[in-house]
Design a protein around this motif. Structure first.
Motif, PDB file in Angstrom:
ATOM      1  N   VAL A  97       0.841  -1.195   0.000  1.00  0.00           N
ATOM      2  CA  VAL A  97       0.000   0.000   0.000  1.00  0.00           C
ATOM      3  C   VAL A  97       0.879   1.249   0.000  1.00  0.00           C
ATOM      4  CG1 VAL A  97      -1.779   1.280   1.281  1.00  0.00           C
ATOM      5  CG2 VAL A  97      -1.796  -1.224   1.308  1.00  0.00           C
ATOM      6  N   GLY A  98       0.546   2.213  -0.848  1.00  0.00           N
ATOM      7  CA  GLY A  98       1.204   3.513  -0.792  1.00  0.00           C
ATOM      8  C   GLY A  98       0.578   4.354   0.307  1.00  0.00           C
ATOM      9  N   TRP A  99       1.403   5.113   1.020  1.00  0.00           N
ATOM     10  CA  TRP A  99       0.906   5.910   2.152  1.00  0.00           C
ATOM     11  C   TRP A  99       1.373   7.345   2.022  1.00  0.00           C
ATOM     12  CZ3 TRP A  99       3.259   8.823   6.021  1.00  0.00           C
ATOM     13  CH2 TRP A  99       2.440   9.193   7.104  1.00  0.00           C
ATOM     14  N   ALA A 100       0.464   8.283   2.278  1.00  0.00           N
ATOM     15  CA  ALA A 100       0.795   9.704   2.328  1.00  0.00           C
ATOM     16  C   ALA A 100       0.280  10.271   3.633  1.00  0.00           C
ATOM     17  CB  ALA A 100       0.164  10.448   1.149  1.00  0.00           C
ATOM     18  N   GLY A 101       1.078  11.142   4.255  1.00  0.00           N
ATOM     19  CA  GLY A 101       0.631  11.718   5.511  1.00  0.00           C
ATOM     20  C   GLY A 101       1.648  12.654   6.117  1.00  0.00           C
ATOM     21  N   ASP A 102       1.452  12.901   7.404  1.00  0.00           N
ATOM     22  CA  ASP A 102       2.239  13.872   8.151  1.00  0.00           C
ATOM     23  C   ASP A 102       3.268  13.143   9.017  1.00  0.00           C
ATOM     24  OD1 ASP A 102       3.150  15.829   9.947  1.00  0.00           O
ATOM     25  OD2 ASP A 102       1.230  16.878   9.923  1.00  0.00           O
ATOM     26  N   VAL A 103       4.533  13.464   8.825  1.00  0.00           N
ATOM     27  CA  VAL A 103       5.583  12.835   9.632  1.00  0.00           C
ATOM     28  C   VAL A 103       6.305  13.846  10.511  1.00  0.00           C
ATOM     29  CG1 VAL A 103       5.920  11.003   7.945  1.00  0.00           C
ATOM     30  CG2 VAL A 103       7.354  13.049   7.823  1.00  0.00           C
ATOM     31  N   SER A 104       5.842  15.086  10.526  1.00  0.00           N
ATOM     32  CA  SER A 104       6.508  16.124  11.326  1.00  0.00           C
ATOM     33  C   SER A 104       5.935  16.141  12.746  1.00  0.00           C
ATOM     34  CB  SER A 104       6.344  17.484  10.666  1.00  0.00           C
ATOM     35  OG  SER A 104       4.968  17.765  10.456  1.00  0.00           O
ATOM     36  N   GLU A 105       5.988  14.980  13.390  1.00  0.00           N
ATOM     37  CA  GLU A 105       5.372  14.784  14.702  1.00  0.00           C
ATOM     38  C   GLU A 105       6.424  14.404  15.736  1.00  0.00           C
ATOM     39  OE1 GLU A 105       1.966  15.200  15.046  1.00  0.00           O
ATOM     40  OE2 GLU A 105       2.118  15.852  12.965  1.00  0.00           O
ATOM     41  N   LYS A 106       6.193  14.771  16.982  1.00  0.00           N
ATOM     42  CA  LYS A 106       7.094  14.361  18.055  1.00  0.00           C
ATOM     43  C   LYS A 106       7.094  12.847  18.224  1.00  0.00           C
ATOM     44  CE  LYS A 106       8.742  18.300  19.556  1.00  0.00           C
ATOM     45  NZ  LYS A 106      10.184  18.614  19.455  1.00  0.00           N
ATOM     46  N   GLY A 107       6.023  12.200  17.800  1.00  0.00           N
ATOM     47  CA  GLY A 107       5.946  10.750  17.902  1.00  0.00           C
ATOM     48  C   GLY A 107       6.522  10.019  16.707  1.00  0.00           C
ATOM     49  N   PHE A 108       7.119  10.757  15.782  1.00  0.00           N
ATOM     50  CA  PHE A 108       7.761  10.155  14.606  1.00  0.00           C
ATOM     51  C   PHE A 108       9.268  10.358  14.722  1.00  0.00           C
ATOM     52  CE2 PHE A 108       9.660  10.083  10.467  1.00  0.00           C
ATOM     53  CZ  PHE A 108       8.944   9.166   9.722  1.00  0.00           C
ATOM     54  N   SER A 109      10.027   9.277  14.695  1.00  0.00           N
ATOM     55  CA  SER A 109      11.481   9.381  14.715  1.00  0.00           C
ATOM     56  C   SER A 109      12.065   8.541  13.590  1.00  0.00           C
ATOM     57  CB  SER A 109      12.050   8.899  16.052  1.00  0.00           C
ATOM     58  OG  SER A 109      13.465   8.844  15.981  1.00  0.00           O
ATOM     59  N   TRP A 110      12.653   9.222  12.619  1.00  0.00           N
ATOM     60  CA  TRP A 110      13.297   8.498  11.524  1.00  0.00           C
ATOM     61  C   TRP A 110      14.519   7.738  12.025  1.00  0.00           C
ATOM     62  CZ3 TRP A 110      13.262   5.838   7.525  1.00  0.00           C
ATOM     63  CH2 TRP A 110      14.377   5.670   6.704  1.00  0.00           C
ATOM     64  N   LYS A 111      15.326   8.377  12.846  1.00  0.00           N
ATOM     65  CA  LYS A 111      16.518   7.728  13.365  1.00  0.00           C
ATOM     66  C   LYS A 111      16.176   6.427  14.081  1.00  0.00           C
ATOM     67  CE  LYS A 111      20.768   7.116  14.896  1.00  0.00           C
ATOM     68  NZ  LYS A 111      20.567   5.781  15.460  1.00  0.00           N
ATOM     69  N   ASN A 112      15.187   6.467  14.950  1.00  0.00           N
ATOM     70  CA  ASN A 112      14.805   5.285  15.716  1.00  0.00           C
ATOM     71  C   ASN A 112      13.911   4.332  14.936  1.00  0.00           C
ATOM     72  OD1 ASN A 112      16.166   5.946  18.187  1.00  0.00           O
ATOM     73  ND2 ASN A 112      14.596   7.481  18.558  1.00  0.00           N
ATOM     74  N   GLY A 113      13.336   4.803  13.840  1.00  0.00           N
ATOM     75  CA  GLY A 113      12.504   3.942  13.017  1.00  0.00           C
ATOM     76  C   GLY A 113      11.186   3.578  13.655  1.00  0.00           C
ATOM     77  N   VAL A 114      10.606   4.491  14.415  1.00  0.00           N
ATOM     78  CA  VAL A 114       9.338   4.243  15.102  1.00  0.00           C
ATOM     79  C   VAL A 114       8.436   5.465  14.952  1.00  0.00           C
ATOM     80  CG1 VAL A 114       8.222   3.820  17.329  1.00  0.00           C
ATOM     81  CG2 VAL A 114      10.368   2.665  16.780  1.00  0.00           C
ATOM     82  N   ALA A 115       7.142   5.223  14.733  1.00  0.00           N
ATOM     83  CA  ALA A 115       6.145   6.291  14.698  1.00  0.00           C
ATOM     84  C   ALA A 115       4.939   5.848  15.503  1.00  0.00           C
ATOM     85  CB  ALA A 115       5.750   6.606  13.262  1.00  0.00           C
ATOM     86  N   TYR A 116       4.565   6.650  16.500  1.00  0.00           N
ATOM     87  CA  TYR A 116       3.381   6.357  17.309  1.00  0.00           C
ATOM     88  C   TYR A 116       2.805   7.667  17.825  1.00  0.00           C
ATOM     89  CZ  TYR A 116       5.728   7.153  21.856  1.00  0.00           C
ATOM     90  OH  TYR A 116       6.364   7.700  22.948  1.00  0.00           O
ATOM     91  N   VAL A 117       1.675   7.607  18.520  1.00  0.00           N
ATOM     92  CA  VAL A 117       1.015   8.800  19.043  1.00  0.00           C
ATOM     93  C   VAL A 117       1.101   8.766  20.565  1.00  0.00           C
ATOM     94  CG1 VAL A 117      -1.057  10.209  19.053  1.00  0.00           C
ATOM     95  CG2 VAL A 117      -0.596   8.702  17.094  1.00  0.00           C
ATOM     96  N   PRO A 118       2.028   9.506  21.174  1.00  0.00           N
ATOM     97  CA  PRO A 118       2.157   9.458  22.635  1.00  0.00           C
ATOM     98  C   PRO A 118       0.840   9.765  23.347  1.00  0.00           C
ATOM     99  CG  PRO A 118       3.985  10.660  21.654  1.00  0.00           C
ATOM    100  CD  PRO A 118       3.001  10.425  20.559  1.00  0.00           C
ATOM    101  N   GLU A 119       0.590   9.044  24.417  1.00  0.00           N
ATOM    102  CA  GLU A 119      -0.652   9.235  25.168  1.00  0.00           C
ATOM    103  C   GLU A 119      -0.711  10.616  25.805  1.00  0.00           C
ATOM    104  OE1 GLU A 119      -3.215   6.486  28.222  1.00  0.00           O
ATOM    105  OE2 GLU A 119      -1.093   6.754  28.668  1.00  0.00           O
ATOM    106  N   LYS A 120       0.436  11.120  26.233  1.00  0.00           N
ATOM    107  CA  LYS A 120       0.498  12.413  26.902  1.00  0.00           C
ATOM    108  C   LYS A 120       1.032  13.460  25.929  1.00  0.00           C
ATOM    109  CE  LYS A 120       2.062  12.464  31.158  1.00  0.00           C
ATOM    110  NZ  LYS A 120       2.988  12.498  32.341  1.00  0.00           N
ATOM    111  N   GLU A 121       0.475  14.672  26.036  1.00  0.00           N
ATOM    112  CA  GLU A 121       0.979  15.761  25.220  1.00  0.00           C
ATOM    113  C   GLU A 121       2.455  16.006  25.527  1.00  0.00           C
ATOM    114  OE1 GLU A 121      -1.451  19.115  25.933  1.00  0.00           O
ATOM    115  OE2 GLU A 121      -3.276  18.193  25.148  1.00  0.00           O
ATOM    116  N   PHE A 122       3.214  16.269  24.485  1.00  0.00           N
ATOM    117  CA  PHE A 122       4.651  16.415  24.662  1.00  0.00           C
ATOM    118  C   PHE A 122       4.985  17.529  25.654  1.00  0.00           C
ATOM    119  CE2 PHE A 122       8.948  17.775  23.409  1.00  0.00           C
ATOM    120  CZ  PHE A 122       9.592  16.542  23.426  1.00  0.00           C
ATOM    121  N   ALA A 123       4.249  18.629  25.588  1.00  0.00           N
ATOM    122  CA  ALA A 123       4.511  19.759  26.477  1.00  0.00           C
ATOM    123  C   ALA A 123       4.280  19.396  27.939  1.00  0.00           C
ATOM    124  CB  ALA A 123       3.641  20.949  26.086  1.00  0.00           C
ATOM    125  N   ALA A 124       3.415  18.396  28.178  1.00  0.00           N
ATOM    126  CA  ALA A 124       3.090  18.001  29.543  1.00  0.00           C
ATOM    127  C   ALA A 124       4.011  16.909  30.080  1.00  0.00           C
ATOM    128  CB  ALA A 124       1.639  17.524  29.612  1.00  0.00           C
TER     129      ALA A 124
END
Length: 400
Positions: free
Chosen positions: A270-297
């Motif tokens: 499947v081809g995928w398009a989306g937003d990767v400019s997230e605190k839960g996206f790390s290219w170096k670590n090779g992981v993308a997820y949605v943290p339960e807690k807001e990053f600022a908190a």
């Protein structure tokens, strides 16, 4: 809610330059490389459930061509699925043709439409249908002394010609503006061979597409999910890089991952398009997820360990997904290729994603993205309609 992103630059640059404009890509990759935890890979244990054969990882360089690299990678996997010997398709031939068509649209729309490197997954299918395909080895796009794509100068040159045409200084456009524009593109990327030899046989781009690649463009559909349009119908995806104003199918949020799961289980990537400019996206670590807690908190320690092993995720709803898009917190800033499904040590499922930034991260060019991230941050997916669950295909009136 607070948004976990590098938004100040993205809003100003990626929306204008496309999926991964030359300067935008350099900034984004460098920024995401810093977004990491030490020894993250040692904290995750991934076990592949499905891993569909795909061609080697590529590097798009400093060019906004992720859409072409990801969707052509997708077509190469389609060749494998169809029992063909895969050929690396020239990503820059596809991009070159899109630039020509985009320039025509720009002038027709009096400059009131997106210009630049960016594009959409469906552009690859559209250009394949109209222009055919060429092996990458015969059209590299490196016609100006660089080892990797570097398109910023070309884009500025081309933009100048188009803006002059839009100003219409003669009071009536001559037929020469398109010749001048095309000449700039071909000067930087190379003149397209109208005939070429491949493995002892002569082809045109059209015959190569038909006889060697051998896919039917009509077999592919693009799908998205937004509450402000009727479900299971088509609508124009209102993102800047949809310069061709193509229609996409609209499904419910949970349908997106149901469709991807069904496709993967039946041998379709499947081809995928989306937003990767997230605190839960790390290219170096090779992981993308949605943290339960807001990053600022988060506490300083929590921020330090954001990618140190599996973490709980935020509950994603259709309202939240829609709000993020409406507030420009979800943009179409990157395209990649979903090639499989994996599980972490806790049993949570992640999609295996092939990127086009070279084999430069912990997983040699691949990353693991949770289903929550896909539901939250996808702008569109592209797949063979045979990979759609039959009940959903029927709702969308898609014949398989």
């Amino acid at each position: 809610m607070a948004h976990f992103s590098l938004r100040p630059y993205v809003a100003a640059s990626l929306l204008l330059a496309g999926f991964q404009g030359a300067q935008a890509q350099d900034y984004l990759v460098n920024s995401l490389s810093k977004n990491q935890s030490a020894n993250s890979k040692d904290s995750f244990v991934f076990t592949d459930v499905i891993n569909i054969e795909n061609t080697p990882v590529k590097n798009q360089g400093s060019s906004g061509t992720c859409w072409s690299y990801s969707a052509n990678s997708f077509l190469e996997s389609e060749m494998i699925r169809l029992g063909k010997q895969p050929v690396e398709i020239s990503q820059i031939y596809t991009a070159r043709n899109a630039y020509i068509e985009k320039g025509k649209n720009y002038v027709r729309m009096h400059g009131a439409i997106t210009l630049g490197d960016g594009g959409a997954l469906h552009d690859v299918i559209n250009m394949f249908r109209q222009y055919g395909a060429i092996p990458q080895s015969l059209y590299t796009g490196l016609n100006y002394g660089t080892a990797n794509n570097k398109f910023a100068e070309m884009q500025e040159m081309a933009k100048g010609v188009l803006e002059a045409a839009v100003k219409n200084p003669n009071g009536q456009l001559s037929p020469n503006w398109i010749k001048a524009y095309t000449a700039i593109i071909d000067t930087y990327l190379g003149t397209v061979p109208q005939n070429f030899e491949w493995k002892g046989k002569k082809y045109t781009p059209q015959t190569f597409a038909k006889e060697v690649v051998g896919i039917n463009p009509d077999d592919y559909v693009e799908i998205s999910s937004f509450k402000d349009h009727p479900y299971y119908s088509q609508f124009v995806l209102m993102v800047p890089d949809n310069w061709s104003l193509d229609l996409v199918y609209n499904v419910k949020m949970n349908d997106l991952t149901d469709i991807i799961d069904n496709a993967l289980k039946n041998g379709y990537t499947v081809g995928w398009a989306g937003d990767v400019s997230e605190k839960g996206f790390s290219w170096k670590n090779g992981v993308a997820y949605v943290p339960e807690k807001e990053f600022a908190a988060m506490t300083p320690q929590e921020k330090e360990e954001i990618f140190k092993g599996p973490k709980a995720e935020m509950q994603i709803t259709e309202d939240l997904r829609q709000a993020e898009f409406d507030n420009y917190n979800t943009t179409d800033d990157h395209g990649m290729h979903i090639v499989g499904l994996s599980k972490d040590q806790n049993g949570k499922e992640y999609y295996i994603i092939k990127n086009s930034w070279g084999a430069t991260n912990d997983y040699k060019g691949y990353l693991y993205m949770t289903k929550a991230f896909v539901k939250y941050k996808s702008t569109a997916i592209l797949l063979n309609k045979g990979g759609i669950p039959k009940d959903l295909a029927k709702k969308m009136n898609i014949k398989q």
